[in-house]
Design a protein around this motif. Structure first.
Motif: not given
Length: 370
Positions: A41-44, A71-76, A296-309
């Motif tokens: 996956a193209p992730a830092p 969220f993960v789809e937004s990362l490519g 829940p859609h926003w909550a699920g994406g933002i929670t994963a995004s916070l941990a990832y970033h």
């Protein structure tokens, strides 16, 4: 109500699958399959994003996971690159899955999780912190556990202030009952923050309705089948004295409605919580009086995004104000008067969110009883 019967059947099938997987030591295979060797996956820093939750057959958790996948789809990436840890409502399995994940990926882990109950949050956070990984939690933690006590590794905690919305739904119910009669409450797991707060909201509303009697309170553990059984028991015990039903979740309301219809009591008004698509549709049809949408859609994406970033170093959690580390998510009461417009905006298609705008829908810092 065929979807309710289908929902109950799917829960039974899912439970059987979980038992088989546990028996053969295969629980957690979902995350192993999603990160096969050779899928780069193209992730830092080659960070692995995981979501740990109860059960995807539950519409609420399906919404959470769908947000994580968006969220993960937004990362490519593909949505299959998100690791799924499904605990089936077991805190023991939740912690075991997390430890297995950490043993495999170590500090390259970005975990989003509902710890299932309050006591389980601390060992999860401690395991993540000791490994140097990153975790964002939702819903369940004890009041004495705070992200800022774990540096950057415990990134954030989001919950919802359920007392007031639950009180609002209770008032809608009591008004529909004509301000008098008996009401029963079906709650979630007793040690869950939302179960506690949603019951408190009901009790707050009762103070303004002296002619409403709370006949019974019983946990149905967020489960449709158990709620069906509990409601059948209430009908046997209290019969015509029941004039309204207050449910702590939509999934339990489905079981309640099925029990009411079976006894020819489908005219008894019911309110619920979570704003699942089926529940919102039922509100538009008048089969439910009200539900509460927690996005829940926003909550699920933002929670994963916070941990990832946090994991890739886009921001330092320890340098953020405390209201960015413990905060309330959004909650909207949906009633028959606005359900059609609400459904068109939030249910028929998910709004597009900027997953880098972490706190756009946050509703302020968490407040604790002193």
């Amino acid at each position: 109500m065929s979807f309710i019967k289908n929902h109950i059947a799917q829960q039974t099938l899912n439970r059987r699958k979980m038992l088989l997987l546990s028996a053969y030591g295969l629980c957690g295979a979902a995350f192993g399959a999603s990160v096969r060797p050779g899928r780069a996956a193209p992730a830092p820093r080659d960070i692995k994003v995981a979501w740990s939750y109860r059960d995807r057959t539950n519409p609420y958790w399906n919404g959470i996971v769908s947000g994580g996948e968006a969220f993960v789809e937004s990362l490519g990436w593909s949505r299959g690159d998100m690791i799924n840890l499904i605990n089936g409502g077991s805190s023991e399995k939740s912690l075991s899955d997390v430890k297995s994940l950490l043993s495999r990926y170590g500090n390259k882990t970005a975990l989003a999780i509902d710890p299932n109950d309050m006591p389980n949050c601390r060992p999860v956070v401690e395991a993540v912190s000791q490994t140097g990984a990153y975790v964002s939690t939702i819903w369940n933690k004890t009041d004495d556990l705070h992200p800022w006590d774990f540096g950057d590794n415990y990134v954030s905690h989001m919950t919802w202030s359920d007392v007031q919305p639950s009180e609002q739904t209770a008032r809608v119910l009591f008004d529909a009952m004509g301000g008098k009669g008996g009401v029963v409450h079906l709650g979630g797991i007793a040690s869950n923050n939302p179960a506690i707060e949603r019951l408190k909201g009901l009790k707050n509303a009762l103070k303004a309705y002296p002619n409403i009697e709370l006949l019974a309170v019983q946990a149905a553990d967020w489960d449709t089948q158990k709620a069906n059984q509990v409601m059948s028991g209430f009908l046997t015990r209290y019969g015509d004295a029941i004039k309204g039903v207050h449910c702590a979740s939509d999934t339990m309301a489905y079981g309640v409605i099925e029990a009411l219809l079976a006894e020819g009591a489908g005219n008894i008004p019911v309110v619920s919580y979570d704003g699942n698509p089926q529940a919102v549709q039922m509100v538009t049809q008048g089969k439910l009086l009200a539900t509460v949408f927690t996005n829940p859609h926003w909550a699920g994406g933002i929670t994963a995004s916070l941990a990832y970033h946090a994991a890739i170093g886009s921001f330092r959690p320890s340098q953020e104000p405390r209201e960015h580390r413990e905060f309330y998510g959004p909650a909207t009461v949906v009633t028959t008067s606005d359900a059609k417009d609400f459904k068109a905006k939030y249910i028929d298609s998910n709004p597009q969110y900027n997953w880098n705008d972490f706190w756009s829908l946050a509703k302020g810092p968490i407040k604790y009883d002193t």
